[in-house]
Write an enzyme that holds these catalytic residues in place. Sequence first.
Site, PDB file in Angstrom:
ATOM      1  CB  SER A   9       0.686   9.956   9.663  1.00 48.11           C
ATOM      2  OG  SER A   9       0.335   9.782  10.343  1.00 48.11           O
ATOM      3  CB  THR A  10       3.501  11.648   6.061  1.00 48.28           C
ATOM      4  OG1 THR A  10       2.399  12.796   4.915  1.00 48.28           O
ATOM      5  CG2 THR A  10       2.040  10.548   5.404  1.00 48.28           C
TER       6      THR A  10
END
Length: 198
Positions: A9-10
């Site tokens: 996600s990041t």
Amino acid sequence: MRIAYARVSTDKQELYRQLDALERVGYDKLIQEKFTGTQKKRAGLNNLFNTVRSGDIVIIESISRLGRKTLDILSTVEELKEQGVEVISLKENLDTSTPTGQAMFQMMAVIAQLERDLTVQRVNEGLASAKARGVKLGRPIMDTQKVTDALRLYDSGNYSVKDIIRITGISQGSLYRKIKERESKQFLDKVGKSTKYS
């Protein structure tokens, strides 16, 4: 062709664990990205759809790599299958080319529909209870034409969300909500038809 897809996600998260698992089973091409799973429109997933051809197999470390929400995951798998592409998820031991995998996929669709129906039921019960007590709840009724115009602009792909909000006057939250509602309805209608005739 066997195409592996990995996602975190990041930027602070690493793909090593997923890549190790994917390398153990082998693949011909790897597509990876660092982007939140709450958004279905993302570069890596678009690249995946542009790459696959009928007869290909998409391999993922976990079904959650395709998205965060059940309906988004099911919709992505269904879109791939419509292109003649099967999906293998290592963690869940899910293979859509097998009868067991198909059954698991249909079960996920049923659960998603049940969750949606229960949510609608709870909302309706809450509104009925509030109405009986004379409480006025809910958002102001949205202009149907504004919603139609906003969705048309969004579908054209020529306008940013910021532009659509400015042009139509619809809020960002309302726009995203209507897009999700439309996608959920389209997907559940599609799955319902395929289940009916399977």
